[in-house]
Design an enzyme around this catalytic site. Structure first.
Site, mmCIF file in Angstrom:
data_model
loop_
_atom_site.group_PDB
_atom_site.id
_atom_site.type_symbol
_atom_site.label_atom_id
_atom_site.label_comp_id
_atom_site.label_asym_id
_atom_site.label_seq_id
_atom_site.Cartn_x
_atom_site.Cartn_y
_atom_site.Cartn_z
ATOM 1 N N ASN A 158 45.056 75.353 29.747
ATOM 2 C CA ASN A 158 44.063 76.250 30.258
ATOM 3 C C ASN A 158 44.247 77.650 29.812
ATOM 4 O OD1 ASN A 158 45.935 75.421 32.469
ATOM 5 N ND2 ASN A 158 44.902 77.007 33.713
ATOM 6 N N SER A 206 36.820 66.792 33.930
ATOM 7 C CA SER A 206 36.007 67.689 34.639
ATOM 8 C C SER A 206 34.781 68.123 33.776
ATOM 9 C CB SER A 206 36.924 68.835 35.129
ATOM 10 O OG SER A 206 35.923 69.688 35.992
ATOM 11 N N HIS A 208 32.272 70.249 34.258
ATOM 12 C CA HIS A 208 31.792 71.555 34.128
ATOM 13 C C HIS A 208 32.811 72.493 33.097
ATOM 14 C CE1 HIS A 208 35.094 74.321 36.105
ATOM 15 N NE2 HIS A 208 35.425 73.143 36.755
ATOM 16 N N CYS A 331 41.472 80.368 37.812
ATOM 17 C CA CYS A 331 41.795 79.791 39.288
ATOM 18 C C CYS A 331 42.818 81.072 39.635
ATOM 19 C CB CYS A 331 42.474 78.687 39.205
ATOM 20 S SG CYS A 331 41.607 77.556 38.123
HETATM 21 N N1 PLP Z 1 43.227 71.085 35.197
HETATM 22 C C1 PLP Z 1 43.008 72.107 34.141
HETATM 23 C C2 PLP Z 1 43.817 72.156 32.925
HETATM 24 C C3 PLP Z 1 42.097 73.230 34.541
HETATM 25 O O1 PLP Z 1 41.713 73.922 33.408
HETATM 26 C C4 PLP Z 1 41.161 73.110 35.519
HETATM 27 C C5 PLP Z 1 40.099 74.046 35.654
HETATM 28 O O2 PLP Z 1 40.581 75.074 35.508
HETATM 29 C C6 PLP Z 1 41.453 72.103 36.352
HETATM 30 C C7 PLP Z 1 42.559 71.077 36.213
HETATM 31 C C8 PLP Z 1 40.630 71.897 37.764
HETATM 32 O O3 PLP Z 1 39.393 71.280 37.499
HETATM 33 P P1 PLP Z 1 38.114 71.599 38.411
HETATM 34 O O4 PLP Z 1 37.631 72.874 38.153
HETATM 35 O O5 PLP Z 1 36.973 70.580 38.094
HETATM 36 O O6 PLP Z 1 38.576 71.395 39.723
#
Ligand code: PLP
Length: 383
Positions: A158, A206, A208, A331
């Protein structure tokens, strides 16, 4: 993507944080929310269309990743899917406390699930990555222990967009009879994902992140894998995940994923061109930067490190110009700690703090890329 604000236009280039929901998917969600309010588990005929929509959504999503419909379990998103994969493997091993193998560059949803399991007495092995952020399958082979229960390595990162050799990693896991999970939250809907070809046992996604609504996602679990529920409750999701299903959001997710998969090649070309334009413009202006993540990256995904400056400053100065980007992952955006991902890639000390992530989406244009490059250059010159 340029969105109308009350007073000005905004260039949104933070699609790895979230994507703009597809208009058709949103319209479907609102329509279903209004018209089909019954509980999908109820026995009367008012519930029948909901059961049908749920099943059709499962079939559509399964088809997008070459899975079987009964292998798709709806969740509240990527974080829940990741928690479920890691924690259910530990629950299934109790009273033993197994070993979990993951990588140094995972999302916090995986790393903190592993940390929680460590507090219960499990051991956690973190695989290193090379300077591009990729895990070496030979490193995994060396680290597997008899007590290893699950190996979890993400499909695409990410922060830097690196695509991992998941097929090779899953093959190593299976040579040793271990479960392989991949966090494919950044990959699904953006690059081809075929669970049979990859050979993974579990996969998180996910909505979104692929132009679907927030708060909904899924976990793929290969048929025959013995796995425990994580959310205990009623008999929903084949008695594996309790809670009344959010059918409108699930249907919108299925529609958004189908659309993204159908348009994948066109979108990838378009957003790669945006990323290349931005890079060419920066290079043309002799801007000094490091492009993180190597060549095997998600399309349209740029993690750029600039010498002796603060990513936070760049973000806020770009924000003043109505340009949305992020430092590291969204995040992490309220934390000022160095990103664990950039540290694992050994980004040089004088560049690491000056990192921003620019991620293009299907609504971006080449002029957005030119605009970002121009503003970024001006800001860097003024610092
Ligand atoms: N895993 C990765 C690689 C992500 O980029 C994200 C969100 O940024 C997540 C998990 C978490 O997903 P969610 O926002 O749907 O909880």
């Amino acid at each position: 993507m340029t969105v109308a604000n009350s007073s000005s236009k905004i260039i949104y280039a933070d699609n790895a944080a979230t994507t703009k929901p597809d208009a058709e998917a949103l319209a479907l969600m609102f329509e279903l929310q209004e018209k089909f309010f019954a509980n999908p588990s109820s026995a009367y005929k008012l519930s029948r269309p909901l059961k049908k929509i749920l099943q059709e959504s499962r079939e559509k999503i399964a088809a997008c990743i070459n899975a079987k419909p009964q292998e798709i379990f709806f969740t509240s998103g990527g974080t829940e899917s990741d928690n479920w994969a890691i924690k259910s493997s530990v629950l299934a091993s109790l009273p033993e406390r197994p070993n979990i193998i993951t990588s140094a560059v995972e999302h916090k949803a995986i790393l903190n699930s592993c940390a929680a399991m460590k507090n219960l007495g499990c051991t956690v092995t973190k695989l290193p990555v090379d300077k591009f952020g990729a895990v070496n399958p030979d490193d995994l082979r060396e680290k597997i222990l008899p007590q290893t229960k699950i190996i979890s390595v993400m499909l695409a990162n990410n922060e830097v967009g690196t695509i991992q050799p998941v097929k090779a990693l899953a093959a190593v896991a299976h040579e040793h009879g271990k479960i392989f999970h991949t966090d494919a939250v950044q990959a699904v809907g953006h690059i081809p994902v075929d669970v049979a070809n990859l050979g993974v046992d579990m996969l998180s996604a996910s909505a979104h992140k692929f132009n679907g609504p927030k708060g909904v996602g899924f976990l793929y679990v290969r048929t025959g894998l013995n796995f425990a529920p994580y959310i205990d409750g009623g008999g929903q999701e084949f008695s594996k995940r309790g809670g009344t299903e959010n059918v409108p959001a699930i249907a919108a997710m299925a529609l958004a994923l189908e659309k993204n998969c159908r348009e994948m090649n066109v979108t990838a070309k378009k957003i790669s061109a945006c990323a290349n334009t931005l890079l060419e413009n920066l290079r043309g202006k002799n801007v000094d930067f490091i492009l993180n993540g190597g060549a095997n990256r998600l399309p349209g995904h740029l993690s750029l490190s600039f010498k002796d400056c603060e990513g936070e400053t760049l973000l806020h100065r770009l924000d003043l110009k109505n340009i949305c980007v992020s430092t590291g992952s969204a995040c992490n955006s309220r934390q000022v700690q160095k990103s664990h991902v950039l540290q694992a890639l050994t980004v040089p000390e004088d560049y690491i703090n000056g990192t921003i992530r620019i991620t293009f989406g299907k609504e971006n244009s080449l002029s957005d890329a030119e605009n970002i490059a121009e503003n970024l250059t001006d800001i860097l010159l003024s610092l």
